[in-house]
Enzyme design. Structure first.
Site, PDB file in Angstrom:
ATOM      1  N   GLY A  46      22.725 -26.092  -1.140  1.00 28.18           N
ATOM      2  CA  GLY A  46      22.810 -24.899  -1.962  1.00 28.18           C
ATOM      3  C   GLY A  46      22.322 -23.697  -1.178  1.00 28.18           C
ATOM      4  N   ILE A  47      22.319 -22.546  -1.814  1.00 27.37           N
ATOM      5  CA  ILE A  47      21.853 -21.330  -1.167  1.00 27.37           C
ATOM      6  C   ILE A  47      20.375 -21.141  -1.453  1.00 27.37           C
ATOM      7  CG2 ILE A  47      22.445 -19.837  -3.123  1.00 27.37           C
ATOM      8  CD1 ILE A  47      23.253 -17.711  -1.068  1.00 27.37           C
ATOM      9  N   GLY A  59      28.157 -25.086  -9.183  1.00 30.54           N
ATOM     10  CA  GLY A  59      28.562 -26.483  -9.061  1.00 30.54           C
ATOM     11  C   GLY A  59      27.401 -27.440  -9.004  1.00 30.54           C
ATOM     12  N   GLU A  98      29.992 -26.953  -1.688  1.00 25.80           N
ATOM     13  CA  GLU A  98      30.554 -25.814  -2.423  1.00 25.80           C
ATOM     14  C   GLU A  98      30.547 -24.572  -1.540  1.00 25.80           C
ATOM     15  OE1 GLU A  98      29.129 -24.993  -6.496  1.00 25.80           O
ATOM     16  OE2 GLU A  98      28.553 -23.020  -5.742  1.00 25.80           O
ATOM     17  N   MET A 139      14.822 -22.957   0.697  1.00 27.30           N
ATOM     18  CA  MET A 139      14.547 -24.385   0.894  1.00 27.30           C
ATOM     19  C   MET A 139      15.735 -25.143   1.483  1.00 27.30           C
ATOM     20  SD  MET A 139      12.101 -25.412  -2.277  1.00 27.30           S
ATOM     21  CE  MET A 139      10.460 -24.671  -2.400  1.00 27.30           C
TER      22      MET A 139
END
Length: 446
Positions: free
Chosen positions: A219-220, A342, A244, A223
């Site tokens: 993910g963005i 997502g 994604e 972390m």
């Protein structure tokens, strides 16, 4: 067919192209780095003669000119599929709203529910010799948008990378109504500042769970980026990518020689993504790179697709979690921060994968504006907060104080597990609240 001649026939100015927009129209502004620039400025210039124009888009990386017209809230509505800071501000200004939908559903939703967009304005890469315009690093849902649009206007940008895919990664000139040229350098999305000690502690706990040959989704955020940096410096090998969003961390892992996709059961050898944004190194890396596969989000984010890939590792952030295991990744109370995106698709898909794991991570605390510390692990979510990941779906949860597998735990086990990775200063308070909520056993260790 002479595509060069056809190109010239359809070439026009931005000012001329936006004349097709009428009051009450729905105008789709594409997605992320594909949001138009010249067309947006031209449309803003004529908004004085229009009323009630509805826009759709998401993950804005530039503030559109239509946001800055006089009395914008009386003239336009911005409907966001996934919010950036720019869009959060639009909400506060009275003309921005979030559209709740699982990101993977968007192509089908356009084709079956919308069926009609008045005007689509999308930034694309220059036409190739066969008459195709690449959507660049955002195949996402854009072909579905074009399929249901009355008028399709492409804004050709020489700086837009040409991203290869295989299906729904571009549009042919025969399907385009007008062409506008506008060379605008790609917007940059950095990875943020240096990783904090908390970021490093969380990343270390996750990286040690990743086997050789795993397939990654990041993910963005700080972390996941720190996880990426640690993977690049690790001894891991034969990794794959199916994600994604394509971010700079994947470029770093690739350049470190960790990614070859050789263990993937599908799309072997290819790094698959729905959209991407980052620094110039990312745009340079994905440009004309056959290793990278730009695909529609209905493919990348479908849990049935993800499930076909063994040892799938999904890593995402959240805002907070309650003692029932309900996870919120998109709002602070009633204030919308981002979107469902997502995340749930990858949580579900990773668990369906043989050997797969999903990791949801966050710092144990955050600082409020007044400087006081507050726990991200709460007795119950703040009033109005949105549940992004329902409690039956949660798998691994990680803070700097440890990682716990929440899958299948009873209410008291779940509360105990979550409290065990909370900041020590808040554990006793959380136990007291759990007791009031009747999800704490007296036999639990304090």
């Amino acid at each position: 067919m002479d595509y060069t001649a056809l190109y010239q026939q359809k070439l026009t100015t931005a000012d001329e192209a936006v004349k097709v927009v009428k009051s009450g129209d729905w105008v789709d502004y594409g997605w992320c780095t594909g949001t138009p620039v010249a067309l947006d400025k031209a449309l803003a210039a004529r908004m004085g003669e229009l009323e009630d124009v509805n826009f759709r888009g998401g993950v804005l990386m530039r503030r559109p000119a239509v946001f800055d017209i006089p009395n914008a809230a009386d003239k336009i509505t911005w409907n966001s599929w996934h919010m950036s800071g720019i869009e959060r501000k639009a909400c506060m200004e009275g003309f921005g709203f979030y559209s709740a939908l699982r990101y993977s559903e968007m192509p089908r939703w356009y084709r079956e529910n919308v069926r009609h967009v008045n005007v689509a304005m999308i930034q694309v890469a220059p036409m190739d010799a066969h008459g195709w315009f690449s959507f660049g690093p955002q195949a996402s849902h854009l072909k579905a948008v074009c399929d249901v649009s009355d008028v399709i206007i492409v804004e050709v940008n020489k700086y837009m990378p040409r991203c290869l895919g295989g299906f729904e990664d571009g549009i042919h000139i025969s399907q385009v109504d007008m062409i506008v040229e506008s060379d605008t350098e790609m917007p940059q999305m950095g990875a943020g500042g240096e990783p904090t000690e908390v970021d490093k502690a969380v990343a270390k706990l996750i990286v040690e769970e990743i086997p050789n040959g795993a397939c990654l989704q990041l993910g963005i955020g700080g972390m996941p980026n720190t996880v990426g940096s640690m993977i690049a410096e690790s001894d891991l090998k034969d990794l794959g990518v199916h994600t994604e969003m394509y971010v700079d961390a994947f470029v770093d892992i690739s350049r470190a020689g960790k990614i070859n996709g050789s263990k993937k059961a599908i799309d072997r050898g290819r790094q698959v993504f729905a959209f991407g944004a980052g620094t110039q190194k990312l745009y340079d890396f994905v440009n004309d790179n056959p290793e990278c596969m730009s695909a529609p989000v209905s493919y990348t984010n479908d849990a049935r697709t993800i499930a076909q890939i063994d040892n799938f590792i999904s890593i995402n952030n959240i805002v907070d979690v309650d003692l029932f295991g309900q996870m919120n990744a998109e709002s602070a109370g009633i204030k919308q921060i981002s979107g469902a995106g997502g995340q749930l698709d990858f949580v579900l898909g990773a668990y369906l994968s043989k050997g797969g794991k999903s990791f949801i991570c966050c710092s144990s605390t955050f600082k409020k504006k007044d400087g006081t510390l507050e726990s991200r692990i709460r007795p119950t979510l703040e009033n109005g907060s949105v549940v992004t990941d329902a409690r039956p779906c949660a798998h691994w949860f990680v803070t700097e104080y440890g990682k716990v597998n929440l899958k299948g735990l009873t209410a008291w086990q779940r509360a105990e597990a979550l409290i065990s990775v909370a900041h020590p200063d808040f554990r006793e308070q959380l136990i007291q609240e759990a007791e009031k909520m009747r999800i704490w056993k007296r036999s639990n260790k304090r």
